[in-house]
Motif scaffolding. Structure first.
Motif, PDB file in Angstrom:
ATOM      1  N   GLY A   9       0.648  -1.274  -0.058  1.00  0.00           N
ATOM      2  CA  GLY A   9      -0.115  -0.013  -0.033  1.00  0.00           C
ATOM      3  C   GLY A   9       1.010   1.320   0.000  1.00  0.00           C
ATOM      4  N   GLY A  10       0.467   2.275  -0.243  1.00  0.00           N
ATOM      5  CA  GLY A  10       1.210   3.475  -0.497  1.00  0.00           C
ATOM      6  C   GLY A  10       1.797   3.720  -1.885  1.00  0.00           C
ATOM      7  N   LEU A  11       2.167   4.909  -2.337  1.00  0.00           N
ATOM      8  CA  LEU A  11       2.922   5.280  -3.461  1.00  0.00           C
ATOM      9  C   LEU A  11       4.245   5.971  -2.830  1.00  0.00           C
ATOM     10  CD1 LEU A  11       0.197   6.591  -5.644  1.00  0.00           C
ATOM     11  CD2 LEU A  11       1.122   4.419  -5.677  1.00  0.00           C
ATOM     12  N   PRO A  12       5.192   5.943  -3.669  1.00  0.00           N
ATOM     13  CA  PRO A  12       5.452   4.684  -4.683  1.00  0.00           C
ATOM     14  C   PRO A  12       5.275   3.395  -3.919  1.00  0.00           C
ATOM     15  CG  PRO A  12       7.529   5.768  -4.284  1.00  0.00           C
ATOM     16  CD  PRO A  12       6.674   6.579  -3.558  1.00  0.00           C
ATOM     17  N   LYS A  13       4.980   2.283  -4.740  1.00  0.00           N
ATOM     18  CA  LYS A  13       4.878   1.038  -4.411  1.00  0.00           C
ATOM     19  C   LYS A  13       6.256   0.420  -4.413  1.00  0.00           C
ATOM     20  CE  LYS A  13      -0.040  -0.177  -4.734  1.00  0.00           C
ATOM     21  NZ  LYS A  13      -0.889  -1.266  -5.368  1.00  0.00           N
ATOM     22  N   GLN A  38      22.191  10.473   2.850  1.00  0.00           N
ATOM     23  CA  GLN A  38      22.310  10.323   1.165  1.00  0.00           C
ATOM     24  C   GLN A  38      20.965  10.345   0.537  1.00  0.00           C
ATOM     25  OE1 GLN A  38      24.829  10.346  -0.574  1.00  0.00           O
ATOM     26  NE2 GLN A  38      26.424   9.521   0.575  1.00  0.00           N
ATOM     27  N   GLN A  39      19.960   9.638   1.171  1.00  0.00           N
ATOM     28  CA  GLN A  39      18.650   9.747   0.934  1.00  0.00           C
ATOM     29  C   GLN A  39      18.071  11.311   0.778  1.00  0.00           C
ATOM     30  OE1 GLN A  39      14.803   7.664   2.320  1.00  0.00           O
ATOM     31  NE2 GLN A  39      14.698   9.987   3.409  1.00  0.00           N
ATOM     32  N   ASP A  40      18.459  12.092   1.983  1.00  0.00           N
ATOM     33  CA  ASP A  40      17.556  13.390   2.029  1.00  0.00           C
ATOM     34  C   ASP A  40      18.491  14.380   0.818  1.00  0.00           C
ATOM     35  OD1 ASP A  40      16.215  12.440   3.955  1.00  0.00           O
ATOM     36  OD2 ASP A  40      17.336  13.381   5.811  1.00  0.00           O
ATOM     37  N   ALA A  41      19.733  14.025   0.571  1.00  0.00           N
ATOM     38  CA  ALA A  41      20.594  14.841  -0.322  1.00  0.00           C
ATOM     39  C   ALA A  41      19.977  14.612  -1.742  1.00  0.00           C
ATOM     40  CB  ALA A  41      22.134  14.603  -0.253  1.00  0.00           C
ATOM     41  N   GLY A  54       6.745  15.768  -7.305  1.00  0.00           N
ATOM     42  CA  GLY A  54       7.155  17.095  -6.570  1.00  0.00           C
ATOM     43  C   GLY A  54       7.725  17.036  -5.055  1.00  0.00           C
ATOM     44  N   ALA A  55       7.869  15.734  -4.489  1.00  0.00           N
ATOM     45  CA  ALA A  55       8.185  15.730  -3.353  1.00  0.00           C
ATOM     46  C   ALA A  55       9.504  14.974  -2.971  1.00  0.00           C
ATOM     47  CB  ALA A  55       7.206  15.022  -2.264  1.00  0.00           C
ATOM     48  N   PRO A  56      10.353  14.909  -2.023  1.00  0.00           N
ATOM     49  CA  PRO A  56      11.541  14.021  -1.858  1.00  0.00           C
ATOM     50  C   PRO A  56      11.297  12.642  -2.100  1.00  0.00           C
ATOM     51  CG  PRO A  56      11.728  15.837  -0.249  1.00  0.00           C
ATOM     52  CD  PRO A  56      10.121  15.851  -0.882  1.00  0.00           C
ATOM     53  N   LEU A  57      11.967  11.779  -2.153  1.00  0.00           N
ATOM     54  CA  LEU A  57      11.651  10.338  -2.226  1.00  0.00           C
ATOM     55  C   LEU A  57      11.974   9.958  -0.806  1.00  0.00           C
ATOM     56  CD1 LEU A  57      11.029   8.079  -4.071  1.00  0.00           C
ATOM     57  CD2 LEU A  57      13.476   7.491  -4.809  1.00  0.00           C
ATOM     58  N   VAL A  58      11.242   9.131  -0.208  1.00  0.00           N
ATOM     59  CA  VAL A  58      11.542   8.678   1.367  1.00  0.00           C
ATOM     60  C   VAL A  58      11.384   7.311   1.140  1.00  0.00           C
ATOM     61  CG1 VAL A  58      10.478   8.871   3.595  1.00  0.00           C
ATOM     62  CG2 VAL A  58       9.972  10.722   2.138  1.00  0.00           C
ATOM     63  N   MET A  59      12.633   6.864   1.679  1.00  0.00           N
ATOM     64  CA  MET A  59      12.768   5.481   1.999  1.00  0.00           C
ATOM     65  C   MET A  59      12.777   5.255   3.466  1.00  0.00           C
ATOM     66  SD  MET A  59      15.280   4.576  -1.475  1.00  0.00           S
ATOM     67  CE  MET A  59      16.158   6.152  -1.264  1.00  0.00           C
TER      68      MET A  59
END
Length: 275
Positions: A55-59, A230-233, A240-245
Motif C-alpha cells: 500500500g502507499g505510493l510509490p509501491k 544520502q537519501q535526503d541529499a 514534487g516531493a523528496p523520495l522517502v525510503m
C-alpha cells in the motif's frame, strides 16, 4: 508451600522474560532502530536494492549502479544523484550481513536462556532438545531471509514474534508442571534452590552478551544515519516531493537501549535504506 508458590511465580517471569533474551536484559528483533523506520520490505543482492510494499505510493523503488526505477519506470536523475545511489547501494550491501549477525545473536541469547531455564528446572534433556529444535528453525528462518539480503516486515513483525511467544508458552507450561510436581511431592526447597540458580545463571549468561549486542547495534546506527543523509541529499523528486525510503520513527520507545524484563530492547539495525 508459600515459598514454593512464590518460586513458581518467579519461574513464570523467567520464562516470559526469556522470550526477549532473559529476565535481566532483553534484546528484541525489531523493525525499528536508530530512530528511523521504513514502510518498505527490502531485498539487497548483487542485482541492486529493491524496496516494495503493498500500500502507499510509490509501491516499488529500485536502484542499481546509479540508475533509479520507481514503480517500474526508469527515472531521469543527475550525475550527483547517481553517485549517491551507488554509495547507498554499497552501504546497504555491506550492512545487511551485519544485521543478519545481530538477528542471529539475539535469537541465540534468547534460546540459550530458554534452554538453561528448562535444563535447570526440569532436569530433562528431552525438553531441552525441543527448545533446540525451535532454535534451529529460528536460525534457518534468519539465514533464508536476512542471510539472503531480504527483510520482510510481515515475517519479522507480528508473525515472527508470535512464533517466539508460542515457544515461550510451551516452555512455561513445561516448567510450571515440573514446579507443581516438586511442590506436591515435598521438594519445594529444591525448587527454590533451582530458582535461585536460574537467576544467577541467567544474569551471567545474558549480561555480557546483551551488552555486546547492544554496542554492535549502536555502532551500525552511524551507517543507517549515513543512508538517511544520502537519501535526503537526493535531488530527484517524486511527484514534487523528496523520495522517502527512511523516515523518523514515530514510536515513543527509545531504541538501541536495554530495559528490565518485560520491556523490549530494539537491537537489530535497519538493513538498508529501508527496514
Amino acid at each position: 508451600m508459600r515459598h514454593a508458590v512464590a518460586a513458581i511465580a518467579c519461574l513464570l517471569v523467567f520464562a516470559a522474560g526469556a522470550a526477549h533474551a532473559g529476565p535481566t536484559k532483553s534484546p528484541e528483533l525489531s523493525s525499528r532502530e536508530c530512530g528511523l523506520s521504513t514502510p518498505y520490505n527490502v531485498q539487497v543482492d548483487g542485482g541492486g536494492v529493491w524496496l516494495y510494499r503493498h500500500g502507499g505510493l510509490p509501491k516499488e523503488i529500485f536502484f542499481h549502479d546509479g540508475t533509479l526505477s520507481v514503480d517500474r519506470r526508469v527515472q531521469a536523475i543527475s550525475q550527483a544523484d547517481a553517485q549517491r545511489l551507488r554509495q547507498m547501494e554499497d552501504d546497504a550491501r555491506a550492512l545487511m550481513p551485519e544485521v543478519a549477525g545481530i538477528a542471529r545473536e539475539s535469537v541465540g541469547i534468547s534460546f540459550d536462556v530458554l534452554a538453561g531455564v528448562v535444563r535447570t528446572m526440569t532436569d530433562s534433556e528431552r525438553k531441552v532438545r525441543k527448545v533446540e529444535r525451535h532454535r534451529e528453525r529460528a536460525l534457518e528462518h534468519i539465514d533464508d531471509s536476512l542471510g539472503n539480503g531480504r527483510w520482510d516486515q510481515d515475517v519479522f513483525g507480528d508473525t515472527f514474534e508470535a512464533n517466539v511467544e508460542q515457544v515461550i508458552e510451551q516452555v512455561t507450561g513445561s516448567i510450571t508442571r515440573s514446579a507443581l510436581w516438586a511442590v506436591f511431592t515435598g521438594r519445594s526447597e529444591q525448587l527454590e534452590e533451582r530458582a535461585d540458580r536460574v537467576d544467577r545463571e541467567v544474569d551471567r549468561m545474558v549480561e555480557a552478551r546483551s551488552a555486546a549486542l547492544e554496542r554492535h547495534a549502536q555502532a551500525l546506527c552511524s551507517q543507517v544515519v549515513a543512508l538517511r543523509r544520502q537519501q535526503d541529499a537526493l535531488e530527484y523528486r517524486y511527484r514534487g516531493a523528496p523520495l522517502v525510503m527512511l523516515e523518523p520513527d514515530a514510536s515513543p520507545t527509545p531504541v538501541a537501549s536495554v530495559h528490565d524484563a518485560g520491556d523490549a530492547t530494539r537491537t537489530s539495525a535497519i538493513p538498508v535504506a529501508g527496514q
